[in-house]
Motif scaffolding. Structure first.
Motif, PDB file in Angstrom:
ATOM      1  N   GLN A  54      48.608  41.775  41.929  1.00  0.00           N
ATOM      2  CA  GLN A  54      49.427  40.790  41.216  1.00  0.00           C
ATOM      3  C   GLN A  54      49.117  40.755  39.718  1.00  0.00           C
ATOM      4  OE1 GLN A  54      47.767  39.897  44.244  1.00  0.00           O
ATOM      5  NE2 GLN A  54      49.687  40.514  45.209  1.00  0.00           N
ATOM      6  N   GLY A  55      48.209  41.624  39.287  1.00  0.00           N
ATOM      7  CA  GLY A  55      47.848  41.666  37.881  1.00  0.00           C
ATOM      8  C   GLY A  55      46.831  40.627  37.474  1.00  0.00           C
ATOM      9  N   GLU A  56      46.271  39.919  38.464  1.00  0.00           N
ATOM     10  CA  GLU A  56      45.275  38.889  38.183  1.00  0.00           C
ATOM     11  C   GLU A  56      43.874  39.515  38.151  1.00  0.00           C
ATOM     12  OE1 GLU A  56      47.561  35.285  40.580  1.00  0.00           O
ATOM     13  OE2 GLU A  56      46.157  36.594  41.628  1.00  0.00           O
ATOM     14  N   THR A  57      43.012  38.969  37.311  1.00  0.00           N
ATOM     15  CA  THR A  57      41.654  39.502  37.201  1.00  0.00           C
ATOM     16  C   THR A  57      40.781  38.974  38.324  1.00  0.00           C
ATOM     17  OG1 THR A  57      41.791  39.703  34.795  1.00  0.00           O
ATOM     18  CG2 THR A  57      39.595  39.649  35.751  1.00  0.00           C
ATOM     19  N   GLU A  58      40.139  39.900  39.042  1.00  0.00           N
ATOM     20  CA  GLU A  58      39.169  39.547  40.066  1.00  0.00           C
ATOM     21  C   GLU A  58      37.797  39.999  39.602  1.00  0.00           C
ATOM     22  OE1 GLU A  58      41.895  39.975  44.100  1.00  0.00           O
ATOM     23  OE2 GLU A  58      40.545  41.612  43.528  1.00  0.00           O
ATOM     24  N   ARG A  59      36.772  39.367  40.126  1.00  0.00           N
ATOM     25  CA  ARG A  59      35.405  39.776  39.789  1.00  0.00           C
ATOM     26  C   ARG A  59      34.735  40.300  41.055  1.00  0.00           C
ATOM     27  NH1 ARG A  59      35.230  35.116  35.734  1.00  0.00           N
ATOM     28  NH2 ARG A  59      35.823  36.259  33.855  1.00  0.00           N
ATOM     29  N   TRP A  60      34.355  41.578  41.009  1.00  0.00           N
ATOM     30  CA  TRP A  60      33.711  42.238  42.138  1.00  0.00           C
ATOM     31  C   TRP A  60      32.223  42.371  41.859  1.00  0.00           C
ATOM     32  CZ3 TRP A  60      37.268  47.135  43.054  1.00  0.00           C
ATOM     33  CH2 TRP A  60      38.565  46.703  43.335  1.00  0.00           C
TER      34      TRP A  60
END
Length: 204
Positions: free
Chosen positions: A87-93
């Motif tokens: 969705q183009g959202e930033t995730e933190r892995w």
């Protein structure tokens, strides 16, 4: 008379004075907390099982956001990386650094090689966990033979600003094996200080 006047002045503090003092302390504390959270460390919650057994799903703590600004990660470091989802959202892995700039990374017969030399991962990947994870996967998926804990991939030579990251739970991790190397500026934080649950408290 001077002493008496001074005493009356000190004793005549109003409720408003006390409230103003409290507001000042609160405001200073809030600023310190904001500076800490935004420039020194940031809250992080472990989501999923990709870092089992080192970090468990739901563990909560802080990662150092200032460390990537002042130093480069080393092999074996746990890092928090920024990635975009569908969705183009930033995730933190949360992942572990496996390969460093300029190195060639590959996996053959379940073993990770760095510049042609087998990488010793025994400090964070115990054989008991590997055996249990393989057995669980086979049982959950009704398979007699899954293969190796770490699936093979062809050699990848990293650029001067690229890092290879992987989850410790290789059968349940989306990482550089799928998305490729990450850039230094994608590393948001280094290390995780677990605060909760209390029995897992410590620096990872």
């Amino acid at each position: 008379m001077a002493r008496k006047k001074s005493y009356k002045t000190e004793a005549s503090r109003t409720l408003l004075d006390d409230i103003l003092d409290f507001v000042k302390v609160f405001a200073i504390s809030a600023i310190v907390i904001l500076l800490f959270v935004n420039f020194i460390a940031h809250p992080v919650t472990v989501v999923g099982h990709s870092m089992d057994p080192t970090l468990q799903n739901g563990e909560y703590g802080f990662t150092s956001v200032i460390s990537p600004m002042v130093s480069d990660p080393s092999r074996g470091d746990i890092v928090v990386v920024n990635q975009k989802n569908e969705q183009g959202e930033t995730e933190r892995w949360v992942k572990r650094v496996i390969g460093l700039p300029g190195e060639t990374i590959e996996c053959r017969n379940g073993k990770v090689y760095v510049d042609g030399v087998v990488l010793d991962e025994s400090s964070y990947l115990k054989q008991d966990f590997i055996d249990e994870a393989l057995a669980k996967y086979k049982a959950d998926h009704g398979q007699q033979d899954y293969g190796t804990f770490n699936y093979d991939f062809s050699p990848v030579t990293l650029g001067e600003d690229e890092y290879w990251v992987m989850g410790d739970n290789r059968m349940n991790s989306k990482d550089s094996r799928e998305i490729g190397p990450i850039k230094k500026d994608e590393i948001y934080g280094m290390g995780v200080l677990v605060l909760y649950p209390f029995n897992a408290m410590g620096v990872k």
